[in-house]
Design a protein around this motif. Structure first.
Motif, PDB file in Angstrom:
ATOM      1  N   HIS A 195       0.807  -1.205   0.000  1.00  0.00           N
ATOM      2  CA  HIS A 195       0.000   0.000   0.000  1.00  0.00           C
ATOM      3  C   HIS A 195       0.846   1.261   0.000  1.00  0.00           C
ATOM      4  N   LEU A 196       1.976   1.233   0.701  1.00  0.00           N
ATOM      5  CA  LEU A 196       2.817   2.414   0.794  1.00  0.00           C
ATOM      6  C   LEU A 196       4.007   2.366  -0.158  1.00  0.00           C
ATOM      7  N   GLY A 197       4.035   1.349  -1.018  1.00  0.00           N
ATOM      8  CA  GLY A 197       5.168   1.219  -1.922  1.00  0.00           C
ATOM      9  C   GLY A 197       5.369   2.415  -2.815  1.00  0.00           C
ATOM     10  N   PHE A 198       4.280   3.120  -3.157  1.00  0.00           N
ATOM     11  CA  PHE A 198       4.366   4.278  -4.042  1.00  0.00           C
ATOM     12  C   PHE A 198       5.303   5.333  -3.484  1.00  0.00           C
ATOM     13  N   ARG A 199       5.410   5.407  -2.151  1.00  0.00           N
ATOM     14  CA  ARG A 199       6.138   6.501  -1.542  1.00  0.00           C
ATOM     15  C   ARG A 199       7.551   6.122  -1.134  1.00  0.00           C
ATOM     16  N   LEU A 200       7.944   4.859  -1.374  1.00  0.00           N
ATOM     17  CA  LEU A 200       9.258   4.425  -0.975  1.00  0.00           C
ATOM     18  C   LEU A 200      10.204   4.362  -2.160  1.00  0.00           C
ATOM     19  N   GLN A 201      11.494   4.356  -1.866  1.00  0.00           N
ATOM     20  CA  GLN A 201      12.460   4.177  -2.928  1.00  0.00           C
ATOM     21  C   GLN A 201      12.464   2.723  -3.351  1.00  0.00           C
ATOM     22  N   ALA A 202      12.965   2.453  -4.524  1.00  0.00           N
ATOM     23  CA  ALA A 202      12.943   1.096  -5.063  1.00  0.00           C
ATOM     24  C   ALA A 202      13.894   0.193  -4.298  1.00  0.00           C
ATOM     25  N   PHE A 203      13.461  -1.058  -4.108  1.00  0.00           N
ATOM     26  CA  PHE A 203      14.330  -2.069  -3.553  1.00  0.00           C
ATOM     27  C   PHE A 203      15.169  -2.626  -4.682  1.00  0.00           C
ATOM     28  N   PRO A 223      15.205  -4.038   7.827  1.00  0.00           N
ATOM     29  CA  PRO A 223      15.201  -5.474   7.534  1.00  0.00           C
ATOM     30  C   PRO A 223      14.861  -5.756   6.071  1.00  0.00           C
ATOM     31  N   VAL A 224      15.705  -6.544   5.415  1.00  0.00           N
ATOM     32  CA  VAL A 224      15.402  -6.949   4.045  1.00  0.00           C
ATOM     33  C   VAL A 224      14.453  -8.146   4.055  1.00  0.00           C
ATOM     34  N   GLN A 225      14.566  -8.986   5.104  1.00  0.00           N
ATOM     35  CA  GLN A 225      13.636 -10.093   5.297  1.00  0.00           C
ATOM     36  C   GLN A 225      13.823 -10.596   6.724  1.00  0.00           C
ATOM     37  N   TYR A 226      12.974 -11.555   7.106  1.00  0.00           N
ATOM     38  CA  TYR A 226      13.064 -12.132   8.444  1.00  0.00           C
ATOM     39  C   TYR A 226      13.430 -13.611   8.303  1.00  0.00           C
ATOM     40  N   ARG A 227      12.939 -14.451   9.194  1.00  0.00           N
ATOM     41  CA  ARG A 227      13.304 -15.874   9.124  1.00  0.00           C
ATOM     42  C   ARG A 227      12.682 -16.549   7.911  1.00  0.00           C
ATOM     43  N   ASP A 228      11.503 -16.089   7.502  1.00  0.00           N
ATOM     44  CA  ASP A 228      10.875 -16.638   6.302  1.00  0.00           C
ATOM     45  C   ASP A 228      11.622 -16.169   5.058  1.00  0.00           C
ATOM     46  N   SER A 263       7.277 -14.786   2.470  1.00  0.00           N
ATOM     47  CA  SER A 263       6.766 -13.537   3.035  1.00  0.00           C
ATOM     48  C   SER A 263       5.847 -12.833   2.052  1.00  0.00           C
ATOM     49  N   HIS A 264       6.239 -12.801   0.794  1.00  0.00           N
ATOM     50  CA  HIS A 264       5.430 -12.179  -0.261  1.00  0.00           C
ATOM     51  C   HIS A 264       4.062 -12.852  -0.356  1.00  0.00           C
ATOM     52  N   LEU A 265       4.061 -14.174  -0.452  1.00  0.00           N
ATOM     53  CA  LEU A 265       2.808 -14.900  -0.632  1.00  0.00           C
ATOM     54  C   LEU A 265       1.929 -14.827   0.617  1.00  0.00           C
ATOM     55  N   HIS A 266       2.544 -14.801   1.788  1.00  0.00           N
ATOM     56  CA  HIS A 266       1.748 -14.644   3.012  1.00  0.00           C
ATOM     57  C   HIS A 266       1.021 -13.305   3.003  1.00  0.00           C
ATOM     58  N   THR A 267       1.714 -12.261   2.546  1.00  0.00           N
ATOM     59  CA  THR A 267       1.093 -10.938   2.487  1.00  0.00           C
ATOM     60  C   THR A 267      -0.092 -10.941   1.541  1.00  0.00           C
ATOM     61  N   ARG A 268       0.045 -11.612   0.409  1.00  0.00           N
ATOM     62  CA  ARG A 268      -1.056 -11.706  -0.555  1.00  0.00           C
ATOM     63  C   ARG A 268      -2.262 -12.427   0.042  1.00  0.00           C
ATOM     64  N   ALA A 304       7.172  -8.287   7.395  1.00  0.00           N
ATOM     65  CA  ALA A 304       7.680  -8.340   6.022  1.00  0.00           C
ATOM     66  C   ALA A 304       8.794  -7.314   5.857  1.00  0.00           C
ATOM     67  N   GLY A 305       9.779  -7.649   5.051  1.00  0.00           N
ATOM     68  CA  GLY A 305      10.924  -6.765   4.851  1.00  0.00           C
ATOM     69  C   GLY A 305      10.931  -6.088   3.501  1.00  0.00           C
ATOM     70  N   LEU A 306      12.044  -5.453   3.199  1.00  0.00           N
ATOM     71  CA  LEU A 306      12.175  -4.675   1.973  1.00  0.00           C
ATOM     72  C   LEU A 306      11.981  -5.515   0.715  1.00  0.00           C
ATOM     73  N   ALA A 307      12.448  -6.759   0.735  1.00  0.00           N
ATOM     74  CA  ALA A 307      12.357  -7.596  -0.461  1.00  0.00           C
ATOM     75  C   ALA A 307      10.910  -7.849  -0.842  1.00  0.00           C
ATOM     76  N   ALA A 308      10.084  -8.252   0.140  1.00  0.00           N
ATOM     77  CA  ALA A 308       8.667  -8.510  -0.145  1.00  0.00           C
ATOM     78  C   ALA A 308       7.947  -7.224  -0.512  1.00  0.00           C
ATOM     79  N   ARG A 309       8.297  -6.141   0.153  1.00  0.00           N
ATOM     80  CA  ARG A 309       7.653  -4.864  -0.171  1.00  0.00           C
ATOM     81  C   ARG A 309       7.856  -4.502  -1.628  1.00  0.00           C
ATOM     82  N   ASP A 310       9.064  -4.722  -2.145  1.00  0.00           N
ATOM     83  CA  ASP A 310       9.340  -4.317  -3.516  1.00  0.00           C
ATOM     84  C   ASP A 310       8.622  -5.199  -4.524  1.00  0.00           C
ATOM     85  N   SER A 311       8.643  -6.505  -4.339  1.00  0.00           N
ATOM     86  CA  SER A 311       7.966  -7.385  -5.298  1.00  0.00           C
ATOM     87  C   SER A 311       6.457  -7.205  -5.245  1.00  0.00           C
ATOM     88  N   LEU A 312       5.920  -6.914  -4.068  1.00  0.00           N
ATOM     89  CA  LEU A 312       4.483  -6.671  -3.949  1.00  0.00           C
ATOM     90  C   LEU A 312       4.071  -5.391  -4.666  1.00  0.00           C
TER      91      LEU A 312
END
Length: 257
Positions: A10-18, A58-63, A68-73, A110-118
């Motif tokens: 939802h907030l990806g529009f306002r962040l810099q690219a991963f 955090p770029v990611q956590y234990r997952d 992480s991406h699919l859990h968010t979806r 969720a970390g930066l990696a999932a945020r960017d792909s989402l």
């Protein structure tokens, strides 16, 4: 996303690219990086911290990134945006709030990696990467941001340039791309079928939801129609790409009634 907002997308529009170019593992310089109120919280929960735009995040956590991406979806994820000064609670209460949210079994970090792909699956632009001060809303396929009243009144910055573009053609447009083969990345050249360079990829990554490579970039208006076949150059090799509608994955944002 079902029944919950992914703050990541939802907030990806306002962040810099991963991008691998925008972060790196922490080193001796970590003490000079800024830390959000949730820094220690991230470490306790297994966050892999990296340098990102002057912050330790955090770029990611234990997952894995994909999990992480699919859990968010499918459910809901929590992403730390306090480095953007967007936190709506006092810093002292941030850990308490995050802990309370994680008590819901559907919620994970969720970390930066999932945020960017989402955000890329959602076709969301990132300022400084997909749009900047030299991009108009029409070029960026963001004409929906201009309301009818504003268009008529022309009372916004750049109106003398933008309003005529709404009624006519522009030289370039932001488009979605799908391709097989190696993932498209920022700065990859976009070529027409004759091999002439016509544009550049601005963001790209493998899509965990679609299991395809997706990207966004700018091409001349005559190449912007969905279904148009193009070429992209990845690792000095040319591969087929197709202009695709966005969002790549249908949105299902949860909004308060």
């Amino acid at each position: 996303m079902q029944r919950a907002v992914s703050v990541v997308a939802h907030l990806g529009f306002r962040l810099q690219a991963f991008s691998p170019d925008l972060y790196r593992p922490l080193s001796f310089a970590q003490d000079v990086l800024r830390r959000t109120p949730l820094y220690d919280f991230h470490l306790v929960h297994g966050g892999k911290m990296v340098e990102f735009a002057g912050w330790s995040l955090p770029v990611q956590y234990r997952d894995s990134h994909t999990d992480s991406h699919l859990h968010t979806r499918q459910h809901c994820s929590l992403f730390d945006v306090s480095h953007m000064l967007q936190i709506s609670v006092p810093a002292a209460g941030a850990v308490h709030l995050a802990t309370a949210l994680l008590e819901n079994p559907e919620v994970k970090l969720a970390g930066l990696a999932a945020r960017d792909s989402l955000r890329l699956e959602a076709g969301l632009c990132l300022y400084g990467t997909d749009i900047d001060e030299h991009t108009t809303p029409v070029e960026g396929s963001l004409s929906w941001t201009l309301g009818k009243r504003r268009r008529a009144a022309m009372d916004f910055p750049g109106a003398k340039v933008i309003v005529p573009q709404l009624k006519g053609k522009v030289q370039r447009r932001r488009v979605g791309l799908m391709c097989e083969g190696a993932p498209m990345r920022a700065h990859s050249p976009i070529l027409n079928m004759e091999g002439t360079m016509i544009g550049t990829v601005t963001s790209g990554c493998p899509s965990p939801s679609l299991k395809k490579n997706v990207a966004m970039g700018y091409v001349p208006c005559e190449y912007s129609r969905p279904g148009t076949k193009l070429m992209v150059e990845v690792r000095r090799k040319q591969q087929m790409a197709v202009v695709s509608k966005m969002p790549f994955v249908p949105t299902n944002y949860y909004t308060l009634k």
